[in-house]
Design a protein around this motif. Structure first.
Motif, PDB file in Angstrom:
ATOM      1  N   SER A 166      -7.109  37.355   4.666  1.00  0.00           N
ATOM      2  CA  SER A 166      -6.624  38.011   5.996  1.00  0.00           C
ATOM      3  C   SER A 166      -6.042  39.566   5.407  1.00  0.00           C
ATOM      4  O   SER A 166      -5.460  39.704   4.292  1.00  0.00           O
ATOM      5  CB  SER A 166      -5.284  37.520   6.374  1.00  0.00           C
ATOM      6  OG  SER A 166      -4.643  38.148   7.261  1.00  0.00           O
ATOM      7  N   ALA A 167      -6.279  40.515   6.381  1.00  0.00           N
ATOM      8  CA  ALA A 167      -5.676  41.742   5.931  1.00  0.00           C
ATOM      9  C   ALA A 167      -4.356  42.159   5.876  1.00  0.00           C
ATOM     10  O   ALA A 167      -3.844  43.072   5.437  1.00  0.00           O
ATOM     11  CB  ALA A 167      -6.453  42.799   6.727  1.00  0.00           C
ATOM     12  N   LEU A 168      -3.532  41.063   6.782  1.00  0.00           N
ATOM     13  CA  LEU A 168      -2.176  41.220   6.596  1.00  0.00           C
ATOM     14  C   LEU A 168      -1.409  40.264   5.623  1.00  0.00           C
ATOM     15  O   LEU A 168      -0.145  40.177   5.588  1.00  0.00           O
ATOM     16  CB  LEU A 168      -1.652  40.926   8.021  1.00  0.00           C
ATOM     17  CG  LEU A 168      -2.330  41.722   9.151  1.00  0.00           C
ATOM     18  CD1 LEU A 168      -1.782  41.319  10.479  1.00  0.00           C
ATOM     19  CD2 LEU A 168      -1.629  43.319   8.687  1.00  0.00           C
ATOM     20  N   LEU A 169      -2.123  39.507   4.773  1.00  0.00           N
ATOM     21  CA  LEU A 169      -1.682  38.665   3.919  1.00  0.00           C
ATOM     22  C   LEU A 169      -2.494  38.734   2.769  1.00  0.00           C
ATOM     23  O   LEU A 169      -3.644  38.874   2.498  1.00  0.00           O
ATOM     24  CB  LEU A 169      -2.034  37.053   4.266  1.00  0.00           C
ATOM     25  CG  LEU A 169      -1.324  36.652   5.729  1.00  0.00           C
ATOM     26  CD1 LEU A 169      -1.876  35.029   5.963  1.00  0.00           C
ATOM     27  CD2 LEU A 169       0.184  36.547   5.456  1.00  0.00           C
ATOM     28  N   ALA A 170      -1.471  38.568   1.479  1.00  0.00           N
ATOM     29  CA  ALA A 170      -2.249  38.669   0.045  1.00  0.00           C
ATOM     30  C   ALA A 170      -1.630  37.772  -0.641  1.00  0.00           C
ATOM     31  O   ALA A 170      -0.247  37.656  -0.719  1.00  0.00           O
ATOM     32  CB  ALA A 170      -1.976  40.227  -0.540  1.00  0.00           C
ATOM     33  N   GLN A 171      -2.171  37.150  -1.421  1.00  0.00           N
ATOM     34  CA  GLN A 171      -1.661  36.041  -2.542  1.00  0.00           C
ATOM     35  C   GLN A 171      -2.300  36.687  -4.110  1.00  0.00           C
ATOM     36  O   GLN A 171      -3.234  37.065  -4.191  1.00  0.00           O
ATOM     37  CB  GLN A 171      -2.451  34.921  -2.318  1.00  0.00           C
ATOM     38  CG  GLN A 171      -1.732  33.814  -3.355  1.00  0.00           C
ATOM     39  CD  GLN A 171      -2.440  32.350  -3.119  1.00  0.00           C
ATOM     40  OE1 GLN A 171      -1.927  31.763  -2.030  1.00  0.00           O
ATOM     41  NE2 GLN A 171      -3.271  31.740  -3.835  1.00  0.00           N
ATOM     42  N   VAL A 172      -1.199  37.074  -4.772  1.00  0.00           N
ATOM     43  CA  VAL A 172      -1.166  37.896  -5.996  1.00  0.00           C
ATOM     44  C   VAL A 172      -0.728  36.802  -6.999  1.00  0.00           C
ATOM     45  O   VAL A 172       0.349  36.206  -6.953  1.00  0.00           O
ATOM     46  CB  VAL A 172      -0.382  38.898  -5.971  1.00  0.00           C
ATOM     47  CG1 VAL A 172      -0.692  39.745  -7.291  1.00  0.00           C
ATOM     48  CG2 VAL A 172      -0.923  39.837  -4.701  1.00  0.00           C
ATOM     49  N   SER A 173      -1.613  36.711  -8.176  1.00  0.00           N
ATOM     50  CA  SER A 173      -1.038  35.928  -9.485  1.00  0.00           C
ATOM     51  C   SER A 173      -0.448  36.912 -10.308  1.00  0.00           C
ATOM     52  O   SER A 173      -1.182  37.959 -10.750  1.00  0.00           O
ATOM     53  CB  SER A 173      -2.401  35.247  -9.882  1.00  0.00           C
ATOM     54  OG  SER A 173      -1.628  34.511 -10.898  1.00  0.00           O
ATOM     55  N   VAL A 174       0.857  36.691 -10.999  1.00  0.00           N
ATOM     56  CA  VAL A 174       1.494  37.558 -11.810  1.00  0.00           C
ATOM     57  C   VAL A 174       1.789  36.821 -13.202  1.00  0.00           C
ATOM     58  O   VAL A 174       2.291  35.763 -13.051  1.00  0.00           O
ATOM     59  CB  VAL A 174       2.630  38.027 -11.011  1.00  0.00           C
ATOM     60  CG1 VAL A 174       3.640  39.110 -12.256  1.00  0.00           C
ATOM     61  CG2 VAL A 174       2.560  38.792  -9.583  1.00  0.00           C
ATOM     62  N   PRO A 175       0.986  37.227 -14.261  1.00  0.00           N
ATOM     63  CA  PRO A 175       1.330  36.472 -15.335  1.00  0.00           C
ATOM     64  C   PRO A 175       2.742  36.812 -16.041  1.00  0.00           C
ATOM     65  O   PRO A 175       3.253  37.741 -16.008  1.00  0.00           O
ATOM     66  CB  PRO A 175       0.381  37.077 -16.462  1.00  0.00           C
ATOM     67  CG  PRO A 175      -0.744  37.735 -15.397  1.00  0.00           C
ATOM     68  CD  PRO A 175      -0.020  38.321 -14.505  1.00  0.00           C
ATOM     69  N   THR A 176       3.390  35.814 -16.622  1.00  0.00           N
ATOM     70  CA  THR A 176       4.869  36.012 -17.184  1.00  0.00           C
ATOM     71  C   THR A 176       4.961  35.096 -18.213  1.00  0.00           C
ATOM     72  O   THR A 176       3.888  34.413 -18.750  1.00  0.00           O
ATOM     73  CB  THR A 176       5.774  35.419 -16.213  1.00  0.00           C
ATOM     74  OG1 THR A 176       5.661  33.841 -16.040  1.00  0.00           O
ATOM     75  CG2 THR A 176       5.647  35.790 -14.785  1.00  0.00           C
ATOM     76  N   ASP A 177       6.200  35.319 -19.059  1.00  0.00           N
ATOM     77  CA  ASP A 177       6.308  34.371 -20.106  1.00  0.00           C
ATOM     78  C   ASP A 177       6.339  33.045 -19.977  1.00  0.00           C
ATOM     79  O   ASP A 177       6.189  32.298 -21.253  1.00  0.00           O
ATOM     80  CB  ASP A 177       7.504  35.075 -20.977  1.00  0.00           C
ATOM     81  CG  ASP A 177       8.625  34.971 -20.005  1.00  0.00           C
ATOM     82  OD1 ASP A 177       8.674  34.593 -18.894  1.00  0.00           O
ATOM     83  OD2 ASP A 177       9.871  34.903 -20.581  1.00  0.00           O
ATOM     84  N   VAL A 178       6.264  32.582 -18.755  1.00  0.00           N
ATOM     85  CA  VAL A 178       6.537  31.202 -18.729  1.00  0.00           C
ATOM     86  C   VAL A 178       5.224  30.551 -17.792  1.00  0.00           C
ATOM     87  O   VAL A 178       5.029  29.344 -17.765  1.00  0.00           O
ATOM     88  CB  VAL A 178       7.808  30.707 -17.812  1.00  0.00           C
ATOM     89  CG1 VAL A 178       8.871  30.853 -19.048  1.00  0.00           C
ATOM     90  CG2 VAL A 178       7.909  31.290 -16.643  1.00  0.00           C
ATOM     91  N   GLY A 179       4.072  31.192 -17.641  1.00  0.00           N
ATOM     92  CA  GLY A 179       3.100  31.064 -17.019  1.00  0.00           C
ATOM     93  C   GLY A 179       2.810  31.974 -15.586  1.00  0.00           C
ATOM     94  O   GLY A 179       3.695  33.041 -15.388  1.00  0.00           O
ATOM     95  N   ASP A 180       1.835  31.859 -15.006  1.00  0.00           N
ATOM     96  CA  ASP A 180       1.724  32.569 -13.927  1.00  0.00           C
ATOM     97  C   ASP A 180       2.290  32.315 -12.470  1.00  0.00           C
ATOM     98  O   ASP A 180       2.393  31.207 -11.996  1.00  0.00           O
ATOM     99  CB  ASP A 180      -0.076  32.397 -13.450  1.00  0.00           C
ATOM    100  CG  ASP A 180      -0.863  32.987 -14.666  1.00  0.00           C
ATOM    101  OD1 ASP A 180      -0.340  33.718 -15.359  1.00  0.00           O
ATOM    102  OD2 ASP A 180      -2.015  32.963 -14.544  1.00  0.00           O
TER     103      ASP A 180
END
Length: 205
Positions: A166-180
Motif C-alpha cells: 500500500s502506498a499509505l502503509l510501510a513495513q520497515v525492518s530495523v536492525p538493533t543490538d537485540v535483533g530486528d
C-alpha cells in the motif's frame, strides 16, 4: 307723556349701543376682541403660537429629534456580513512509491527505534522524544511504557522496507543490538510524513 317715553327709549338705545361698542375683559384680565375685522388673515397651522393637532400648544415631544435615533435602531442598523476564509483545504496528494518515499520511510523507522531505545532517560524525557514519531492512535499505547524495561539500546544497521503493498502503509525492518525490530508506518496521503503505528520487537525463536 309721549315726549317722556321717547326720552327713555333713547337713553336705553344709547346704553345698548355703548355696551356693544365698549371693550370687554375676559376672565384673567385679557381684553376680548369683540369682532374680527374685515380683511384679517387667520394664522396658518404650524405658525408660532399655533396649537398642535390635539388642540394643545406644541411640545418638545411633537418634534422628532434626530439625535434620539440610536445606532442600534432597527431602521438604521447595518449588519456586516461575516467573513469566510476563502482558502479551502487542498486536495489530497496522490500517494505512490518511489526512491524518495522509501528513503523517508526508512529514516522515519530509524528515528522511531532510536528514540524508543533511549532507556537511560527519565520517563518524561523519553516520552517527549518518542511521541512526535507516533500516530495519535499509537501514543496512548506507548505512553505508559517504562523505558527501563526496554531491552534494545541502539540501531546497528540500515533499515529496509519489507512491505510496499500500500502506498499509505510501510513495513520497515530495523536492525538493533537485540535483533530486528519491525516498525509499521502510516501516512494520510502522499504529502504527509510517515508516522509509526506499531513498534514490534524481534520474534523469539
Amino acid at each position: 307723556m309721549k315726549r317722556a317715553v321717547f326720552i327713555v327709549v333713547g337713553v336705553i338705545a344709547l346704553g345698548v349701543f355703548a355696551w356693544i361698542g365698549w371693550p370687554r375683559v375676559e376672565p384673567g384680565g385679557a381684553e376680548a376682541d369683540p369682532m374680527p375685522t374685515a380683511g384679517a388673515v387667520a394664522p396658518e397651522p404650524g405658525a408660532s403660537g399655533e396649537t398642535s393637532g390635539r388642540g394643545e400648544p406644541p411640545t418638545a415631544t411633537d418634534e422628532v429629534d434626530a439625535s434620539e435615533v440610536g445606532a442600534g435602531d432597527a431602521a438604521t442598523t447595518v449588519t456586516a456580513e461575516p467573513e469566510f476564509d476563502s482558502a479551502a483545504p487542498g486536495a489530497p496528494v496522490v500517494a505512490a512509491w518511489d526512491d524518495t518515499v522509501r528513503a523517508a520511510a526508512r529514516e522515519s523507522a530509524r528515528a522511531t527505534v532510536t528514540a524508543f531505545a533511549r532507556a537511560e532517560l527519565e520517563p518524561e524525557e523519553w516520552w517527549a522524544q518518542l511521541a512526535p514519531h507516533l500516530t495519535l492512535q499509537a501514543q496512548p499505547v506507548y505512553q505508559d511504557v517504562d523505558p527501563r524495561l526496554i531491552p534494545v539500546r541502539a540501531v546497528t544497521g540500515e533499515p529496509t522496507v519489507t512491505d510496499e503493498s500500500s502506498a499509505l502503509l510501510a513495513q520497515v525492518s530495523v536492525p538493533t543490538d537485540v535483533g530486528d525490530y519491525t516498525v509499521l508506518l502510516v501516512r494520510s496521503d502522499g504529502g504527509a510524513p510517515w508516522l509509526a503505528e506499531q513498534i514490534r520487537p524481534p520474534e523469539q525463536p
